[in-house]
Scaffold this motif. Structure first.
Motif, mmCIF file in Angstrom:
data_model
loop_
_atom_site.group_PDB
_atom_site.id
_atom_site.type_symbol
_atom_site.label_atom_id
_atom_site.label_comp_id
_atom_site.label_asym_id
_atom_site.label_seq_id
_atom_site.Cartn_x
_atom_site.Cartn_y
_atom_site.Cartn_z
ATOM 1 N N THR A 157 -9.024 0.867 6.146
ATOM 2 C CA THR A 157 -8.357 -0.421 6.041
ATOM 3 C C THR A 157 -7.153 -0.315 5.110
ATOM 4 N N LEU A 158 -6.108 -1.049 5.445
ATOM 5 C CA LEU A 158 -4.875 -1.007 4.665
ATOM 6 C C LEU A 158 -4.818 -2.074 3.583
ATOM 7 N N LEU A 159 -5.795 -2.974 3.556
ATOM 8 C CA LEU A 159 -5.751 -4.093 2.626
ATOM 9 C C LEU A 159 -5.682 -3.651 1.163
ATOM 10 N N PRO A 160 -6.480 -2.667 0.690
ATOM 11 C CA PRO A 160 -6.356 -2.263 -0.713
ATOM 12 C C PRO A 160 -4.964 -1.740 -1.068
ATOM 13 N N TYR A 161 -4.363 -0.975 -0.171
ATOM 14 C CA TYR A 161 -3.014 -0.463 -0.444
ATOM 15 C C TYR A 161 -2.014 -1.607 -0.520
ATOM 16 N N PHE A 162 -2.085 -2.532 0.416
ATOM 17 C CA PHE A 162 -1.159 -3.663 0.411
ATOM 18 C C PHE A 162 -1.335 -4.507 -0.855
ATOM 19 N N SER A 163 -2.580 -4.698 -1.292
ATOM 20 C CA SER A 163 -2.837 -5.481 -2.505
ATOM 21 C C SER A 163 -2.233 -4.803 -3.727
ATOM 22 N N GLU A 164 -2.405 -3.479 -3.847
ATOM 23 C CA GLU A 164 -1.835 -2.747 -4.977
ATOM 24 C C GLU A 164 -0.308 -2.778 -4.939
ATOM 25 N N TRP A 165 0.253 -2.701 -3.745
ATOM 26 C CA TRP A 165 1.710 -2.724 -3.614
ATOM 27 C C TRP A 165 2.268 -4.071 -4.082
ATOM 28 N N TYR A 175 0.850 -6.172 -6.165
ATOM 29 C CA TYR A 175 0.648 -6.260 -7.617
ATOM 30 C C TYR A 175 1.759 -5.500 -8.346
ATOM 31 N N ALA A 176 2.094 -4.307 -7.860
ATOM 32 C CA ALA A 176 3.141 -3.512 -8.505
ATOM 33 C C ALA A 176 4.497 -4.196 -8.410
ATOM 34 N N GLN A 177 4.772 -4.847 -7.286
ATOM 35 C CA GLN A 177 6.040 -5.545 -7.131
ATOM 36 C C GLN A 177 6.185 -6.679 -8.140
#
Length: 264
Positions: A159-167, A169-171
């Motif tokens: 799933t891509l959801l954890p990566y999108f969430s971290e991205w 947050y970083a933004q």
């Protein structure tokens, strides 16, 4: 054998047409799972319990008043609760629980032959397409570097959801990532300004993406002093320290070998 009997078939053969199987009876309120039914018609006035659409599915509830018109009533997609949609049924209420089900009371349709229809569709996106869709929504345009970064971090099938969430947050919380969109926008879309002002400033000749014009002076230079400087075999003309143009021949014979001001 030499002689073979061949049965003659009539030229006209009747083919029985099988109509689309549609269930029209009233359903118990706990049996409507659109992803399993695919397509079903429902009588108006029914009280329904609709299962939420599974991940990768979208379910539509429409009102069919005639053969050529279907009015949107509600929808559920990717595990989200049922919700009303724009149109004449936008005030229809869906009461959803924590078990993945929503209750709704269908209104009575004015058209005697009108029915409600429940439809389901599924789709599949590759990880690359899903990544591109996310960055198209979250940025001003996806890049090949964005796609490669995700492919290096996330295994195919995960799933891509954890990566999108971290991205995201970083933004928000990484200071050096914060840039001015207005400044970037003005660099590329600001109109030509011949003089610095509240709306913008004039670009310098050697600036990146500078604007060039086919004349050296503007109406704002009226009454200003022009400095003419001799540099090699060229004449450099400037106003208030701002370069205006470079000429091979200025045309004032008495000043061909020196720098001077052209006054008012």
């Amino acid at each position: 054998p030499e002689q073979v009997q061949v049965q003659a078939f009539p030229e006209q053969v009747q083919v029985q047409a099988f109509p689309k199987q549609v269930q029209k009876q009233a359903f118990p309120i706990d049996e409507l799972n659109c992803t399993q039914l695919g397509f079903v018609q429902l009588p108006s006035g029914s009280v329904l319990k609709l299962k939420v659409a599974q991940s990768g599915w979208i379910c539509f509830l429409t009102a069919s008043v005639n053969e050529n018109e279907a009015i949107p009533v509600g929808r559920s997609y990717d595990g989200h609760d049922w919700e009303a949609v724009a149109g004449p049924f936008n005030t229809l209420s869906y009461n959803c629980d924590n078990q993945g089900s929503c209750h709704v009371s269908l209104p009575l349709l004015e058209n005697e032959g009108g029915v409600f229809e429940l439809k389901a569709h599924t789709y599949n996106l590759s990880m690359r397409d899903e990544t591109a869709r996310f960055f198209e929504q979250a940025t001003f345009g996806v890049t090949e570097e964005d796609l490669m970064a995700v492919e290096n971090e996330v295994q195919n099938g995960e799933t891509l959801l954890p990566y999108f969430s971290e991205w995201v947050y970083a933004q928000i919380y990484t200071p050096h990532l914060i840039t001015s969109h207005r400044a970037e926008w003005r660099k590329r879309t600001a109109p030509i300004h011949v003089k610095n002002g509240r709306e913008g400033r004039a670009t310098r000749p050697c600036e990146n993406r500078s604007y060039w014009r086919a004349y050296a002076f503007t109406e704002y230079d009226t009454g200003e002093n022009v400095l003419v400087e001799k540099m090699g075999d060229k004449f450099v003309l400037s106003v208030d320290g701002q370069l205006r143009t470079v000429l091979s021949n200025f045309g004032l014979r008495q000043h061909q070998d020196e720098s001077f001001f052209v006054t008012k």
